[in-house]
Enzyme design. Sequence first.
Site, PDB file in Angstrom:
ATOM      1  N   HIS A 163     -16.911  70.023 -62.784  1.00 51.82           N
ATOM      2  CA  HIS A 163     -16.856  68.667 -62.242  1.00 51.82           C
ATOM      3  C   HIS A 163     -16.247  67.640 -63.188  1.00 51.82           C
ATOM      4  O   HIS A 163     -16.276  66.443 -62.889  1.00 51.82           O
ATOM      5  CB  HIS A 163     -18.265  68.213 -61.841  1.00 51.82           C
TER       6      HIS A 163
ATOM      7  N   GLU B  61     -27.183  77.624 -54.887  1.00 54.82           N
ATOM      8  CA  GLU B  61     -26.766  76.362 -54.284  1.00 54.82           C
ATOM      9  C   GLU B  61     -26.634  76.400 -52.764  1.00 54.82           C
ATOM     10  O   GLU B  61     -26.036  75.517 -52.180  1.00 54.82           O
ATOM     11  CB  GLU B  61     -25.417  75.927 -54.887  1.00 54.82           C
TER      12      GLU B  61
ATOM     13  N   ASP C 199     -26.239  70.382 -54.228  1.00 52.41           N
ATOM     14  CA  ASP C 199     -25.451  71.231 -53.338  1.00 52.41           C
ATOM     15  C   ASP C 199     -26.338  71.995 -52.369  1.00 52.41           C
ATOM     16  O   ASP C 199     -25.950  72.250 -51.223  1.00 52.41           O
ATOM     17  CB  ASP C 199     -24.598  72.202 -54.146  1.00 52.41           C
TER      18      ASP C 199
END
Length: 249
Positions: free
Chosen positions: A45, A148, A174
């Site tokens: 990210h 996730e 997530d």
Amino acid sequence: MTTPRTLLRQPGRYQVGTFIKTASPHVVEVLGTSRMDFAVLDAEHAPLDRAALDLMMLAGRAAGLPLLVRIPDKNPATILSVLDMGAAGLLVPHVDSVADAEAVVRHAKFRGGQRGFSGSPRFSGYGTLGMKQALTAGDQALVICQIEGPEAVAAAAGIAAVPGVDGLFIGRADLALAMGLEDSKHPDVSSATDRCIDAALKAGKLAGVFTASLAERDAYAAKGVNWFVFGSDQSLLRQSADASAHPAE
């Protein structure tokens, strides 16, 4: 320098690290002066390319701070590159099945796996280790699988049981989205998180969560969580700056 496995597996003591999202070896150096046990370079990210990761890994070695990398994908070349740089381990997003976990381990390990070998990278002391020593050093790297999605929650016990998997890290944001929710603290997300924590602990593996508050950290520690990623370099900087500024008008 303490090896990743001895540092991250101290009985009776949970480990705390943070995400690093800023492409700066100086951030690594500064965190190395803190009481953090480790840090995770967030290549999923944050804008951390291979060159940035390499420089930050150098800083981690110099500062004595073990650095894991949250990799952007499960590509074998990505896994090989990060581990050759000397990462203390991998945090692997979206491991949804036993087959996913087995594939990651296969590409991350020499013995019993398919990781390509060269004695020249940092992990093997730039050619100073014999082949057997280098294989042993390389296989010390941790493999932590992120849970996730609902399918991953259902498979959590099987994933935790895969030889070579060192822990589960529950990505609650997530997970919430995958469950059609917009709140990572929704009771359904909390229940799924607890199932994954239980699966990891029953397998004798690390049970990890992300937290942004001391109260939440302590609550999860009471449930047996033993591996925490607390905020990030960005959030720690911002919060400290806010706390030092004039009161809000």
